[in-house]
Enzyme design. Structure first.
Site, PDB file in Angstrom:
ATOM      1  N   ARG A  44       0.693  -1.220   0.019  1.00  0.00           N
ATOM      2  CA  ARG A  44      -0.075  -0.056   0.311  1.00  0.00           C
ATOM      3  C   ARG A  44       0.671   1.197   0.223  1.00  0.00           C
ATOM      4  O   ARG A  44       1.083   1.492   1.049  1.00  0.00           O
ATOM      5  CB  ARG A  44      -0.760   0.243   1.349  1.00  0.00           C
ATOM      6  CG  ARG A  44      -1.721   1.356   1.554  1.00  0.00           C
ATOM      7  CD  ARG A  44      -3.418   1.423   0.217  1.00  0.00           C
ATOM      8  NE  ARG A  44      -4.355   0.547   0.994  1.00  0.00           N
ATOM      9  CZ  ARG A  44      -5.111  -0.046  -0.138  1.00  0.00           C
ATOM     10  NH1 ARG A  44      -5.128   0.595  -1.389  1.00  0.00           N
ATOM     11  NH2 ARG A  44      -5.410  -1.278  -0.065  1.00  0.00           N
ATOM     12  N   ARG A  80       0.750  -5.867  -9.327  1.00  0.00           N
ATOM     13  CA  ARG A  80       1.628  -5.249  -8.328  1.00  0.00           C
ATOM     14  C   ARG A  80       1.760  -6.421  -7.340  1.00  0.00           C
ATOM     15  O   ARG A  80       2.227  -6.415  -6.469  1.00  0.00           O
ATOM     16  CB  ARG A  80       0.352  -4.324  -7.957  1.00  0.00           C
ATOM     17  CG  ARG A  80      -0.640  -4.852  -7.500  1.00  0.00           C
ATOM     18  CD  ARG A  80      -1.488  -3.582  -7.280  1.00  0.00           C
ATOM     19  NE  ARG A  80      -3.272  -4.629  -7.009  1.00  0.00           N
ATOM     20  CZ  ARG A  80      -3.772  -3.398  -6.091  1.00  0.00           C
ATOM     21  NH1 ARG A  80      -4.079  -2.668  -5.546  1.00  0.00           N
ATOM     22  NH2 ARG A  80      -5.457  -4.176  -5.454  1.00  0.00           N
ATOM     23  N   HIS A 104      -0.892   4.155 -10.769  1.00  0.00           N
ATOM     24  CA  HIS A 104      -1.295   4.404  -9.121  1.00  0.00           C
ATOM     25  C   HIS A 104      -0.703   4.971  -7.881  1.00  0.00           C
ATOM     26  O   HIS A 104      -0.246   4.545  -7.007  1.00  0.00           O
ATOM     27  CB  HIS A 104      -1.885   3.075  -8.325  1.00  0.00           C
ATOM     28  CG  HIS A 104      -3.275   3.046  -7.763  1.00  0.00           C
ATOM     29  ND1 HIS A 104      -3.340   3.771  -6.573  1.00  0.00           N
ATOM     30  CD2 HIS A 104      -4.335   2.681  -7.262  1.00  0.00           C
ATOM     31  CE1 HIS A 104      -4.641   3.389  -5.710  1.00  0.00           C
ATOM     32  NE2 HIS A 104      -4.904   2.602  -6.676  1.00  0.00           N
ATOM     33  N   ASP A 153     -13.362   9.077  -5.492  1.00  0.00           N
ATOM     34  CA  ASP A 153     -13.369   8.632  -5.717  1.00  0.00           C
ATOM     35  C   ASP A 153     -13.528   8.190  -7.676  1.00  0.00           C
ATOM     36  O   ASP A 153     -14.771   7.496  -7.582  1.00  0.00           O
ATOM     37  CB  ASP A 153     -13.628   6.687  -5.426  1.00  0.00           C
ATOM     38  CG  ASP A 153     -13.298   5.278  -6.036  1.00  0.00           C
ATOM     39  OD1 ASP A 153     -12.218   5.565  -6.748  1.00  0.00           O
ATOM     40  OD2 ASP A 153     -13.303   4.354  -5.858  1.00  0.00           O
ATOM     41  N   GLU A 179      -3.869   9.068 -10.361  1.00  0.00           N
ATOM     42  CA  GLU A 179      -3.636   7.864 -11.542  1.00  0.00           C
ATOM     43  C   GLU A 179      -3.659   7.894 -13.289  1.00  0.00           C
ATOM     44  O   GLU A 179      -4.086   8.381 -13.624  1.00  0.00           O
ATOM     45  CB  GLU A 179      -3.782   6.923 -10.930  1.00  0.00           C
ATOM     46  CG  GLU A 179      -4.997   6.618  -9.101  1.00  0.00           C
ATOM     47  CD  GLU A 179      -5.607   5.437  -8.943  1.00  0.00           C
ATOM     48  OE1 GLU A 179      -5.638   4.926  -9.809  1.00  0.00           O
ATOM     49  OE2 GLU A 179      -5.825   5.212  -7.601  1.00  0.00           O
TER      50      GLU A 179
HETATM   51  O1  LIG Z   1      -7.658  -1.410  -2.524  1.00  0.00           O
HETATM   52  P1  LIG Z   1      -6.675  -1.280  -3.806  1.00  0.00           P
HETATM   53  O2  LIG Z   1      -7.209  -2.388  -4.503  1.00  0.00           O
HETATM   54  O3  LIG Z   1      -5.483  -1.455  -2.983  1.00  0.00           O
HETATM   55  O4  LIG Z   1      -7.328   0.369  -4.573  1.00  0.00           O
HETATM   56  C1  LIG Z   1      -7.605   0.687  -3.859  1.00  0.00           C
HETATM   57  C2  LIG Z   1      -8.346   1.813  -4.593  1.00  0.00           C
HETATM   58  O5  LIG Z   1      -8.235   2.379  -6.500  1.00  0.00           O
HETATM   59  C3  LIG Z   1      -8.534   2.725  -7.354  1.00  0.00           C
HETATM   60  O6  LIG Z   1      -8.398   3.947  -6.882  1.00  0.00           O
HETATM   61  C4  LIG Z   1     -10.122   2.823  -6.892  1.00  0.00           C
HETATM   62  O7  LIG Z   1     -10.248   3.679  -7.733  1.00  0.00           O
HETATM   63  C5  LIG Z   1     -10.441   3.068  -5.735  1.00  0.00           C
HETATM   64  O8  LIG Z   1     -12.057   1.969  -5.986  1.00  0.00           O
HETATM   65  C6  LIG Z   1     -10.027   2.151  -5.079  1.00  0.00           C
HETATM   66  O9  LIG Z   1     -10.619   1.462  -4.079  1.00  0.00           O
END
Ligand SMILES: O=P(O)(O)OC[C@H]1O[C@H](O)[C@H](O)[C@@H](O)[C@@H]1O
Length: 285
Positions: free
Chosen positions: A72, A96, A156, A198, A250
């Site tokens: 993360r 990832r 991302h 989001d 992103e």
């Molecule tokens: O928790 P993850 O799988 O890393 O995703 C984290 C985030 O990624 C992107 O930004 C999506 O638009 C979000 O909807 C999602 O919550």
């Protein structure tokens, strides 16, 4: 965040291979122009700090660093799809969560260049990172198979900011899909946000300026068709204790393209801190 890493061997005068207790491999870069840390799990840049500037990237203090989950923070690559897969595959694809191969390390007085490779079936993703007083990430997908394939890709990026609620962003474009409200919004040029948000911006500009407290970060995108903007606000994922210190902007290619056998497609992001007002004054004087 400080990680407990054990040095393994030198890859070049400024780059060193490291390992953590779980056996994951990292590359630590200590160059006069920049310091950085990259994880070979995910091929993910985790930290990048150009000389005399703050850390560009946010890394969660609760990040899981044993390979059981994506890490993360930093710049995960969502590939070969973004979001949920139609066939039960992992959210945001396999890159990832996969182990990347380090292909090349080069350095000169201006910085370090790393080339990395990941493969999923007939699809190959190459990443080239240039780390100096600015950062460039370039990711290229190649279809090595015999059938056409549709591939998505998102860088991302978790940008570290003093306080997300105080950020302003220019260059997102006016139209977006609001994933929280499940609707499309047109003609919204506001550049302030209150978490949670989001959004997928569908007509982004090629330059984005992130104004964040004491810093302005310029992002130049190449070949993107979307920008995703995300911060979860108070409803935090398990591997995060506080979301106020980052905003995800992103660069993404979400609308195709359909890659024919042998074809390649690239997406690139160039990031730099804009000069501080005091520097402009002293340069002028
Ligand atoms: O928790 P993850 O799988 O890393 O995703 C984290 C985030 O990624 C992107 O930004 C999506 O638009 C979000 O909807 C999602 O919550």
């Amino acid at each position: 965040m400080t990680l407990s890493l054990t040095p393994q061997r030198s890859l070049s005068p400024c780059c060193r291979l490291m390992k953590n207790a779980a056996g994951l491999e990292f590359i630590r870069i200590e160059h006069p122009r920049a310091r950085a840390l990259l994880s070979l799990l995910g091929g993910q840049l985790l930290q990048y700090r150009p000389a005399g500037r703050p850390e560009l990237l946010w890394l969660s203090g609760q990040a899981v660093l044993d390979g059981s989950k994506p890490i993360r923070g930093g710049i995960p690559l969502c590939w070969p799809w973004f979001g949920k897969a139609s066939d039960q595959g992992p959210q945001h694809g396999t890159a990832r969560l996969g182990h990347w191969q380090l292909e090349q390390v080069e350095e000169d007085e201006h910085g370090v260049t790393l080339a990395l490779l990941f493969r999923d079936g007939a699809l190959q993703l190459r990443q080239r990172l240039r780390l100096g007083s600015t950062l460039t990430v370039e990711a290229t997908t190649t279809n090595l198979g015999v059938e056409a394939a549709r591939v998505q890709l998102a860088l991302h990026s978790y940008f570290a900011v003093p306080r997300v609620a105080d950020c302003r962003i220019e260059g997102l474009g006016p139209d977006y899909r609001d994933s929280l409200k499940d609707c499309h919004v047109s003609g919204d040029d506001r550049c302030r946000f209150t978490p949670p948000f989001d959004r997928i911006y569908t007509a982004p500009r090629s330059d984005t300026l992130l104004h964040a407290g004491d810093r302005v970060i310029r992002l130049e995108h190449k070949a993107h068709d979307s920008l995703v903007l995300w911060n979860p606000g108070p409803a935090l994922p398990a591997d995060m204790t506080d979301a106020a210190g980052f905003v995800c902007v992103e660069s993404a290619r979400l609308r195709g393209p359909l890659l024919l056998p042998g074809q390649s497609t690239s997406l690139a992001l160039h990031c730099r801190f804009e000069p501080l007002e005091s520097e402009l004054v002293s340069a002028a004087g």
